[in-house]
Design a protein around this motif. Structure first.
Motif, short mmCIF file in Angstrom:
data_model
loop_
_atom_site.label_atom_id
_atom_site.label_comp_id
_atom_site.label_asym_id
_atom_site.label_seq_id
_atom_site.Cartn_x
_atom_site.Cartn_y
_atom_site.Cartn_z
N VAL A 31 0.85 -1.20 0.00
CA VAL A 31 0.00 0.00 0.00
C VAL A 31 0.88 1.24 0.00
N ARG A 32 1.91 1.26 0.82
CA ARG A 32 2.83 2.41 0.84
C ARG A 32 3.50 2.61 -0.53
N ARG A 33 3.85 1.50 -1.16
CA ARG A 33 4.45 1.57 -2.50
C ARG A 33 3.45 2.14 -3.50
N MET A 34 2.20 1.74 -3.40
CA MET A 34 1.15 2.26 -4.29
C MET A 34 0.96 3.77 -4.09
N VAL A 35 1.09 4.22 -2.85
CA VAL A 35 1.02 5.66 -2.56
C VAL A 35 2.21 6.36 -3.20
N ARG A 36 3.39 5.80 -3.01
CA ARG A 36 4.62 6.40 -3.56
C ARG A 36 4.56 6.48 -5.10
N LEU A 37 3.93 5.47 -5.74
CA LEU A 37 3.82 5.44 -7.20
C LEU A 37 2.65 6.27 -7.72
N GLY A 38 1.85 6.83 -6.81
CA GLY A 38 0.73 7.67 -7.22
C GLY A 38 -0.55 6.91 -7.55
N GLN A 39 -0.61 5.63 -7.21
CA GLN A 39 -1.80 4.84 -7.47
C GLN A 39 -2.88 5.08 -6.43
N LEU A 40 -2.49 5.51 -5.25
CA LEU A 40 -3.42 5.84 -4.17
C LEU A 40 -3.03 7.20 -3.59
N ILE A 41 -4.04 7.93 -3.13
CA ILE A 41 -3.81 9.23 -2.50
C ILE A 41 -3.73 9.02 -0.99
N ALA A 42 -2.72 9.57 -0.36
CA ALA A 42 -2.56 9.47 1.09
C ALA A 42 -1.98 10.77 1.61
N TRP A 43 -2.20 11.02 2.89
CA TRP A 43 -1.65 12.22 3.54
C TRP A 43 -1.42 11.93 5.01
N ARG A 44 -0.61 12.75 5.62
CA ARG A 44 -0.32 12.65 7.05
C ARG A 44 -1.22 13.64 7.79
#
Length: 85
Positions: A31-44
């Motif tokens: 999941v973190r990799r998908m966030v890093r690749l732009g496949q998922l949106i995440a924020w802190r």
């Protein structure tokens, strides 16, 4: 992704990396990799923190599309190699 879709996702619930991993039947690292690749949106939520939040509706939408793609590929393999005849 267009603005309307992101607005729909943002109006819904959020989930953690662990919850997203469970929904996607994968690991938190994926999941973190998908966030890093732009496949998922995440924020802190806390800029000094480590915790990431994701749009649950986006994760669910991705899970549905991944499942549909898997079914499509399985059907293609079934017809190509005539597994069940």
């Amino acid at each position: 992704m267009d603005d309307v879709t992101i607005k729909q996702w943002s109006a819904g619930p959020r989930c953690t990396v662990a919850e997203a991993a469970e929904l996607l039947s994968t690991s938190p690292q994926t999941v973190r990799r998908m966030v890093r690749l732009g496949q998922l949106i995440a924020w802190r939520p806390n800029p000094q923190g480590r915790k990431l939040l994701l749009y649950r509706r986006q994760v669910e939408s991705l899970a549905v599309s991944v499942q549909a793609r898997a079914v499509s590929q399985a059907r293609l393999l079934q017809t190509t190699f005539n597994f069940y005849n």
